[in-house]
Design a protein around this motif. Structure first.
Motif, PDB file in Angstrom:
ATOM      1  N   CYS A  45      39.755  38.192  36.152  1.00 54.14           N
ATOM      2  CA  CYS A  45      38.905  38.931  35.212  1.00 54.14           C
ATOM      3  C   CYS A  45      39.338  40.388  35.207  1.00 54.14           C
ATOM      4  CB  CYS A  45      37.446  38.828  35.621  1.00 54.14           C
ATOM      5  SG  CYS A  45      36.792  37.141  35.665  1.00 54.14           S
ATOM      6  N   PHE A  56      32.310  42.416  36.402  1.00 54.73           N
ATOM      7  CA  PHE A  56      32.286  40.951  36.357  1.00 54.73           C
ATOM      8  C   PHE A  56      31.519  40.323  37.513  1.00 54.73           C
ATOM      9  CE2 PHE A  56      36.271  42.295  34.271  1.00 54.73           C
ATOM     10  CZ  PHE A  56      36.069  41.750  33.017  1.00 54.73           C
ATOM     11  N   CYS A  71      38.819  39.911  40.595  1.00 57.03           N
ATOM     12  CA  CYS A  71      38.494  40.975  39.645  1.00 57.03           C
ATOM     13  C   CYS A  71      39.137  42.275  40.104  1.00 57.03           C
ATOM     14  CB  CYS A  71      36.984  41.138  39.537  1.00 57.03           C
ATOM     15  SG  CYS A  71      36.072  39.612  39.201  1.00 57.03           S
ATOM     16  N   PHE A 113      40.322  36.144  31.905  1.00 52.48           N
ATOM     17  CA  PHE A 113      39.239  36.722  31.119  1.00 52.48           C
ATOM     18  C   PHE A 113      39.526  38.213  31.011  1.00 52.48           C
ATOM     19  CE2 PHE A 113      34.634  36.396  29.861  1.00 52.48           C
ATOM     20  CZ  PHE A 113      34.440  37.743  29.571  1.00 52.48           C
TER      21      PHE A 113
END
Length: 297
Positions: A45, A56, A71, A113
């Motif tokens: 992410c 996130f 992340c 993402f």
């Protein structure tokens, strides 16, 4: 599966670092990790231009039972080091850093993402031969960025304000990100607190204000070349892509989304009615949208 069904140690974030290299030297990249560290199913992410990987946290906790969620704080943001040369704050360096991170994770493929800048990094990586990207969710971003959004971003990027309290910094960051959607005071505190640091009795944003320098120096010719490269990457990528647009977005237009669906190999789209640039993905319905895409539903 609900977050409560994940064992406590896997439901909590773990802070890690990896050493990366740029033409100006070494820099340390921070990343927060959730879920089973031995899980080969990885969701990466990647955050927006002046944000951090802690945006996130809620999505990562929801995915931690099925994914190893990673992340990163992109260089110059969050807990990551600032680059010695600010001209390095560009997509090619970010792609190189992400490949170093993926190598550290020890996996062959990742799902991605990406919000805004994070989506551009993912798209650039997805278009390379033998890319490790399997699926790509682009949160309110595409190859073409509307000029009005670039103007808006340029008006605040690179400023280095000081705040008398943490709450003042949280509120200022909330004003800058008001188009994320209808977030509560607790929501803003959750995602904006990691953006701030106290130094010598005052609060300031963690990000390197020099990230504005290469952003401001982009010529029309460079912008056109970069856009063409991203359109090519989209057309080249064989994996599935979901483009999520905030209905009030000033950065990603409906026309660009339609062109992405047409020119990509396996591109679908969705729209978030009560958000602009970019949907925060704190709401369970938005998180479920991402889950359905990555689970192939």
């Amino acid at each position: 599966m609900s977050v409560s069904s994940v064992t406590p140690d896997l439901a909590a974030p773990r802070q890690n670092f990896v050493q990366c290299i740029s033409p100006s030297g070494l820099h340390r990249l921070a990343y927060t990790e959730w879920g089973d560290p031995d899980n080969s199913r990885v969701l990466l992410c990647v955050h927006g231009l002046a944000r951090s990987g802690r945006d996130f946290d809620r999505l990562a906790a929801a995915f931690a039972s099925d994914y190893r969620v990673v992340c990163p704080d992109i260089a110059g943001r969050g807990l990551s080091a600032w680059l010695a040369d600010p001209n390095g704050y560009q997509v090619p360096q970010y792609v190189a850093d992400m490949m170093t991170l993926i190598a550290r994770l020890g996996v062959d493929t990742v799902d991605w993402f990406g919000t805004s800048m994070g989506g551009l990094i993912g798209l650039a990586l997805a278009g390379l031969p033998d890319t490790p990207v399997r699926k790509l969710l682009l949160n309110d971003v595409g190859p073409h960025i509307e000029p009005v959004a670039l103007t808006r971003i340029g008006e605040y990027l690179g400023r280095d304000p000081r705040f008398s309290s943490l709450q003042q910094g949280i509120d200022t960051a909330a004003q800058l990100a008001s188009s994320f959607g209808a977030l509560s005071a607790d929501d803003w505190r959750e995602i904006n607190t990691p953006l701030l640091v106290e130094r010598e009795g005052t609060w300031r944003f963690r990000y390197d204000p020099r990230i504005a320098q290469p952003f401001a120096a982009i010529t029309p010719e460079q912008a056109a070349f970069g856009e063409a490269m991203l359109w090519h990457a989209l057309a080249t990528f064989a994996g599935e892509v979901l483009v999520v647009r905030g209905a009030q977005s000033d950065l990603l237009s409906p026309a660009t989304v339609a062109r992405m669906v047409e020119q990509g190999r396996a591109v679908s789209s969705a729209e978030i009615a009560d958000a602009g640039h970019a949907p925060a993905f704190l709401d369970p319905a938005q998180i479920n949208l991402a889950r359905r895409f990555f689970d192939g539903l």
